[in-house]
Scaffold this active site. Structure first.
Site, PDB file in Angstrom:
ATOM      1  N   ASP A 489      44.605  33.874  38.608  1.00 28.26           N
ATOM      2  CA  ASP A 489      43.216  34.120  39.014  1.00 28.26           C
ATOM      3  C   ASP A 489      42.972  35.611  39.258  1.00 28.26           C
ATOM      4  OD1 ASP A 489      40.614  33.473  39.723  1.00 28.26           O
ATOM      5  OD2 ASP A 489      41.204  31.882  41.098  1.00 28.26           O
ATOM      6  N   ASP A 559      33.517  28.293  37.742  1.00 23.79           N
ATOM      7  CA  ASP A 559      33.735  27.517  38.968  1.00 23.79           C
ATOM      8  C   ASP A 559      32.670  26.437  39.116  1.00 23.79           C
ATOM      9  OD1 ASP A 559      35.994  28.779  39.734  1.00 23.79           O
ATOM     10  OD2 ASP A 559      35.124  29.921  41.383  1.00 23.79           O
TER      11      ASP A 559
HETATM   12  C1  GLA Z   1      38.602  31.050  42.190  1.00 23.17           C
HETATM   13  C2  GLA Z   1      38.884  30.034  41.103  1.00 23.17           C
HETATM   14  C3  GLA Z   1      38.831  28.642  41.694  1.00 23.17           C
HETATM   15  C4  GLA Z   1      39.861  28.538  42.793  1.00 23.17           C
HETATM   16  C5  GLA Z   1      39.621  29.616  43.844  1.00 23.17           C
HETATM   17  C6  GLA Z   1      40.744  29.651  44.857  1.00 23.17           C
HETATM   18  O1  GLA Z   1      37.303  30.953  42.648  1.00 23.17           O
HETATM   19  O2  GLA Z   1      37.969  30.173  40.056  1.00 23.17           O
HETATM   20  O3  GLA Z   1      39.062  27.674  40.702  1.00 23.17           O
HETATM   21  O4  GLA Z   1      41.133  28.674  42.234  1.00 23.17           O
HETATM   22  O5  GLA Z   1      39.528  30.902  43.264  1.00 23.17           O
HETATM   23  O6  GLA Z   1      40.554  30.617  45.813  1.00 23.17           O
END
Ligand code: GLA
Length: 748
Positions: A489, A559
């Protein structure tokens, strides 16, 4: 982009092949299927590349510049081109260098369009005049050397043609043989020139967090449109992809389209420029804003790859070529990347509140519905209670996992799944051991504020010590634990991009070195742990491009997991990228995004158009929910190869306020077609539009089978490809947020 180091095995192979062969001859490659052909006519100085349905031609003109002569549909072998000649000087205001369709041009001599290369030399001179020197052809690869008229600045242009799709991969390597350092101030991988014209429409992608992948259209006017990221990484606000067609001349599956994408995960720009004489050119490379790269004597700087393609089958055809190319020529393990497993991810279920017992309980439920990979998301490390602390401290949290990760991983394996883990390697919370120990490791300008985003700062991955730390902890994690998958990420963009430890004249090298170190860590990890798969995630789809895709097996597009919003997000995504890398989870309803309630069936069907995953809190699912999920996961496995590898047709795109969305994917062998249909709301008794399929064999027989929902009464079970494509079929979709899916399987 690489400085001195060649980081990709593919590049190494190409470099070796290029060196091995001499110039000025014709070669056919991949003789089994569709060979790409590259020819050089030494009499006229014309290069011609034929690949799949396209032909690309450029020549050496009277001033030894390289000039584009043609890019479009495939021409006859008997078609010949005269030697290239610059545009004449029409007036003292339109000098030939600016209005000639240049293949790769340095800044100097009255060039007013975007240059491909701009250099400041230590004596203050900023003029660069690149001239053709030599060429080499090696199968599907062409390299051309250019040099400045007086200074030892060498530029090698690299072209690779893909015989299957016609997509050209273009990059440039700059070499400093001047004996003194100089500063590269602007550098492009190359320029794509379109046929002269004024009737062009540009498509591109825009977005933001939780709202990525919006398809935009605009008429190409005189002047310049710049698609870009100044954020340090790719960004969701624009994606480095474009497609240009002729206004009103076609659409999804008809008409000419010129398209391309830049493989760079740092700040980037693609400028689309129509000059005063109606020449449209598209120049792509690292963003010139705040850019500089100090290139020392004997060093080389290689640009990212800029890919370009041509389709005569509309924007849908262009997407299909991109998808095919990504699967066959870009992804790790190409041409046979692994199919995406069905994943469970803990994020929406447990947030930061992960622990051994809770994850084991979820794993049991996930396995019971057919999930193949269990991924524990954020929260397992350091003092990570929320997003205020812990990033950077990559040790297992003892309170949450008193015996380390092993018991959970063993449990996941005993349930027949493999195990994946979330990491965010390039980030640090100021509230962490790492930051307290190394406050100088973050991007910053000394004495100035360090702007936080989600309470975190960006580690300067360009620094060798930071690179070593990041590689080291990831290598340890993968060595000490049986981990099959990393979700990598990256949850913010750059703010103060300073590198105080570097010499002032090379501080801006951070734009190149950060991204190259990111790539090289991925390369090294994959070499050492060849079975590990990696997802590129950046708070959703903020780091999706053909650069990172060389080293990651899938991406997280957004997300936003609202299954209705996802129809739009996934539609835009597939303009540029394959559904085979598009992770798509089924999450809980009502969704956190819009408080919208959607049936479980609808949510599954929406996610089954990509790489299916589940991200819901399975503890809250009823027995019926779990049974239905099991059925849908099993159905997905029976169509997964078609969805992930097949040819996608947008029968009804969810664009222009459309109430419907219909996609169809035909498997590579043509034996299976999968159709998904979605209705937002029915109105005034109108039936759902007739669905006429595409891409089937007219004379073959196909049998209809429903995955979910119903078609109109009287629809035959078995009919010819012609019937399904020309007569079509009616779908029983009525009400709000309705969905269905069916397959057609070739029976004869
Ligand atoms: C980002 C990712 C999510 C999740 C969060 C965790 O927003 O896109 O899918 O993994 O971080 O903090």
């Amino acid at each position: 982009m690489q400085c001195c180091t060649v980081i990709s095995a593919l590049h190494l192979r190409i470099a070796a092949l290029v060196l091995a062969l001499s110039s000025c001859f014709t070669v056919n490659v991949s003789a089994q299927t569709s060979p790409a052909t590259i020819q050089f006519d030494s009499t006229t100085g014309v290069f011609r590349i034929d690949a799949a349905d396209s032909t690309y031609v450029f020549g050496i003109n009277e001033v030894q510049g390289l000039q584009n002569l043609y890019w479009g549909g495939h021409l006859a072998a008997s078609d010949h081109f005269a030697a290239a000649h610059s545009m004449p000087e029409l007036s003292s205001f339109e000098l030939p260098i600016t209005v000639t369709p240049q293949e790769y041009v340095g800044w100097g001599g009255g060039l007013y369009v975007d240059p491909d290369l701009k250099i400041t030399f230590p004596d203050g001179n900023r003029d660069l005049a690149l001239k053709y020197v030599s060429n080499r052809i090696d199968g599907d690869t062409l390299s051309i050397v250019m040099k400045d008229i007086s200074r030892d600045v060498y530029v090698t242009l690299n072209y690779q043609a893909d015989g299957e799709t016609g997509i050209l991969r273009h990059s440039a390597t700059i070499e400093n043989r001047t004996g003194v350092p100089f500063t590269v101030e602007q550098i492009a991988a190359g320029t794509w020139n379109l046929p002269r014209g004024t009737d062009y429409r540009l498509r591109y992608l825009t977005g933001r967090w939780a709202g990525e992948w919006n398809v935009q259209e605009r008429h190409i006017e005189p002047g310049k449109t710049v698609l870009e990221s100044r954020r340090g990484t790719t960004g969701a606000q624009n994606n480095p992809w474009f497609a240009i067609d002729r206004e009103g001349a076609g659409d999804q599956d008809q008409g000419e389209v010129w398209f391309g994408a830049l493989g760079w995960s740092g700040s980037w720009q693609i400028s689309v420029e129509q000059d005063q004489l109606q020449q449209v050119r598209v120049t792509g490379g690292p963003n010139a804003f705040d850019f500089a790269y100090l290139l020392k004597p004997h060093e080389k700087l290689t640009t990212p790859d800029f890919y370009g393609g041509y389709s005569s089958h509309g924007i849908g055809g262009a997407s299909r070529l991109m998808h095919r190319y990504e699967i066959d020529s870009v992804l790790p393990r190409h041409p046979k990347p692994k199919l995406r497993p069905v994943v469970y991810n803990s994020w929406e279920a447990t947030g930061f509140d992960v622990n051994e017992a809770g994850q084991m309980a979820l794993a049991e439920k996930a396995a019971s519905i057919g999930v193949e990979r269990f991924v524990m998301d954020d929260g397992w490390f350091g003092e990570r209670r929320n997003d205020h602390s812990g990033l950077g401290d990559w040790y297992v949290n003892q309170q949450k996992f008193p015996h380390g990760l092993k018991p959970l991983i063993d449990k996941v394996h005993s349930l027949g799944m493999d195990f994946g883990l979330w990491v965010e390697p390039e980030m640090v919370n100021p509230n962490s051991d790492l930051y307290h120990k190394h406050p100088d490791w973050v991007l910053n300008f000394p004495g100035r504020p360090r702007t936080e985003g989600r309470n975190q700062l960006v580690l300067n991955l360009a620094r060798p010590d930071v690179r070593a730390y990041v590689y080291g902890f990831l290598d340890n994690l993968l060595t000490e634990n049986n981990i099959a998958f990393l979700k990598w990420d990256y949850n913010r963009n750059w703010s103060e991009p300073g590198w105080p430890a570097a010499a002032p004249d090379s501080e801006k090298n951070v734009y190149v070195d950060f991204t190259n170190n990111f790539y090289s860590i991925l390369v090294e990890l994959r070499q050492k742990h060849p079975n590990v798969e990696i997802e590129s995630c950046s708070g959703g789809g903020s780091r999706v491009d053909l650069g990172v895709m060389r080293y990651t097996d899938e991406v997280w597009p957004s997300d936003n997991t609202d299954a209705y919003d996802r129809l739009f997000i996934q539609n835009g995504f597939t303009y540029a990228y394959s559904p085979g890398v598009m992770a798509a989870w089924v999450t809980d309803s009502p969704t956190w995004v819009n408080s919208r309630s959607l049936s479980l069936e609808y949510r599954f069907l929406s996610s089954m158009q990509g790489a299916l995953g589940v991200g819901a809190n399975l503890n809250k699912w009823t027995r019926e929910d779990l049974d239905q999920a099991r059925t849908m996961v099993a159905a997905y496995k029976s169509i997964r190869e078609t969805v992930q590898r097949g040819s996608l047709y947008r029968l009804i795109a969810p664009e222009n306020n459309s109430e419907q969305s219909v996609t169809e994917t035909v498997s590579r062998d043509g034996k299976q077609a999968v159709t998904f249909a979605f209705l937002h709301s029915s109105r005034e008794l109108y039936p759902f539009p007739l669905v006429q399929l595409r891409g089937l064999e007219e004379n073959a027989t196909y049998t209809l089978s429903m995955i979910a929902g119903n078609v109109d009464d009287g629809t035959p079970v078995t009919a010819s490809g012609s019937y399904w494509m020309h007569h079509g079929l009616g779908l029983k979709l009525r009400g709000d947020f309705q969905a269905l899916a069916f397959t057609l399987t070739q029976t004869k």
